[in-house]
Design a protein around this motif. Structure first.
Motif, PDB file in Angstrom:
ATOM      1  N   SER A  18     -13.774  17.305  50.006  1.00 19.51           N
ATOM      2  CA  SER A  18     -12.445  17.486  50.584  1.00 19.51           C
ATOM      3  C   SER A  18     -12.069  18.963  50.549  1.00 19.51           C
ATOM      4  N   PRO A  19     -11.738  19.551  51.698  1.00 25.39           N
ATOM      5  CA  PRO A  19     -11.390  20.976  51.704  1.00 25.39           C
ATOM      6  C   PRO A  19     -10.109  21.285  50.943  1.00 25.39           C
ATOM      7  N   PHE A  20      -9.185  20.340  50.890  1.00 22.44           N
ATOM      8  CA  PHE A  20      -7.935  20.584  50.178  1.00 22.44           C
ATOM      9  C   PHE A  20      -8.174  20.695  48.676  1.00 22.44           C
ATOM     10  N   VAL A  21      -9.019  19.837  48.150  1.00 24.73           N
ATOM     11  CA  VAL A  21      -9.331  19.898  46.725  1.00 24.73           C
ATOM     12  C   VAL A  21     -10.066  21.189  46.410  1.00 24.73           C
ATOM     13  N   LEU A  22     -10.970  21.599  47.299  1.00 23.63           N
ATOM     14  CA  LEU A  22     -11.689  22.855  47.071  1.00 23.63           C
ATOM     15  C   LEU A  22     -10.749  24.052  47.079  1.00 23.63           C
ATOM     16  N   LEU A  23      -9.755  24.034  47.953  1.00 24.16           N
ATOM     17  CA  LEU A  23      -8.775  25.125  47.965  1.00 24.16           C
ATOM     18  C   LEU A  23      -7.966  25.158  46.674  1.00 24.16           C
ATOM     19  N   VAL A  24      -7.548  23.994  46.216  1.00 26.15           N
ATOM     20  CA  VAL A  24      -6.790  23.930  44.969  1.00 26.15           C
ATOM     21  C   VAL A  24      -7.647  24.430  43.805  1.00 26.15           C
ATOM     22  N   LEU A  25      -8.905  23.989  43.757  1.00 26.01           N
ATOM     23  CA  LEU A  25      -9.794  24.454  42.693  1.00 26.01           C
ATOM     24  C   LEU A  25     -10.047  25.956  42.775  1.00 26.01           C
ATOM     25  N   ALA A  26     -10.126  26.497  43.986  1.00 34.88           N
ATOM     26  CA  ALA A  26     -10.328  27.934  44.150  1.00 34.88           C
ATOM     27  C   ALA A  26      -9.124  28.708  43.622  1.00 34.88           C
ATOM     28  N   PHE A  27      -7.916  28.249  43.932  1.00 36.56           N
ATOM     29  CA  PHE A  27      -6.720  28.938  43.434  1.00 36.56           C
ATOM     30  C   PHE A  27      -6.614  28.835  41.914  1.00 36.56           C
ATOM     31  N   ILE A  28      -6.921  27.676  41.374  1.00 33.74           N
ATOM     32  CA  ILE A  28      -6.882  27.516  39.916  1.00 33.74           C
ATOM     33  C   ILE A  28      -7.920  28.418  39.265  1.00 33.74           C
ATOM     34  N   GLY A  29      -9.107  28.460  39.836  1.00 37.24           N
ATOM     35  CA  GLY A  29     -10.161  29.321  39.285  1.00 37.24           C
ATOM     36  C   GLY A  29      -9.807  30.792  39.363  1.00 37.24           C
ATOM     37  N   ALA A  30      -9.197  31.208  40.463  1.00 37.42           N
ATOM     38  CA  ALA A  30      -8.802  32.609  40.599  1.00 37.42           C
ATOM     39  C   ALA A  30      -7.723  32.967  39.583  1.00 37.42           C
ATOM     40  N   TYR A  31      -6.771  32.073  39.397  1.00 41.29           N
ATOM     41  CA  TYR A  31      -5.701  32.336  38.427  1.00 41.29           C
ATOM     42  C   TYR A  31      -6.268  32.421  37.009  1.00 41.29           C
ATOM     43  N   LEU A  32      -7.083  31.429  36.654  1.00 42.09           N
ATOM     44  CA  LEU A  32      -7.645  31.430  35.298  1.00 42.09           C
ATOM     45  C   LEU A  32      -8.572  32.626  35.087  1.00 42.09           C
ATOM     46  N   GLY A  33      -9.308  33.006  36.114  1.00 41.79           N
ATOM     47  CA  GLY A  33     -10.171  34.171  35.998  1.00 41.79           C
ATOM     48  C   GLY A  33      -9.389  35.440  35.754  1.00 41.79           C
ATOM     49  N   SER A  34      -8.268  35.592  36.444  1.00 44.24           N
ATOM     50  CA  SER A  34      -7.454  36.790  36.232  1.00 44.24           C
ATOM     51  C   SER A  34      -6.834  36.796  34.841  1.00 44.24           C
ATOM     52  N   ARG A  35      -6.469  35.628  34.346  1.00 44.38           N
ATOM     53  CA  ARG A  35      -5.899  35.550  32.994  1.00 44.38           C
ATOM     54  C   ARG A  35      -6.950  35.880  31.939  1.00 44.38           C
ATOM     55  N   VAL A  36      -8.169  35.391  32.128  1.00 46.97           N
ATOM     56  CA  VAL A  36      -9.241  35.649  31.163  1.00 46.97           C
ATOM     57  C   VAL A  36      -9.588  37.126  31.146  1.00 46.97           C
TER      58      VAL A  36
END
Length: 58
Positions: A18-36
């Protein structure tokens, strides 16, 4: 145990198509990556040095 593992993989495969789930996971990953990156002292020093260089130019 194998049934649970296979069921988890099949479920995740359904989500990953599902492209929507992939977009959500991408945003979550980008946010967590910036925090780390901000939490790791070595990378934080690199970011601070880079910001200081840009501030000196202005």
């Amino acid at each position: 145990m194998l049934d649970v593992t296979l069921h988890a993989f099949v479920t995740m495969n359904g989500f990953s198509t599902s492209p929507f789930v992939l977009l959500v996971l991408a945003f979550i990953g980008a946010y967590l990556g910036s925090r780390v990156v901000e939490l790791i002292p070595y990378t934080r020093r690199i970011i601070e040095r880079r910001e200081a260089r840009f501030a000196e130019r202005d």
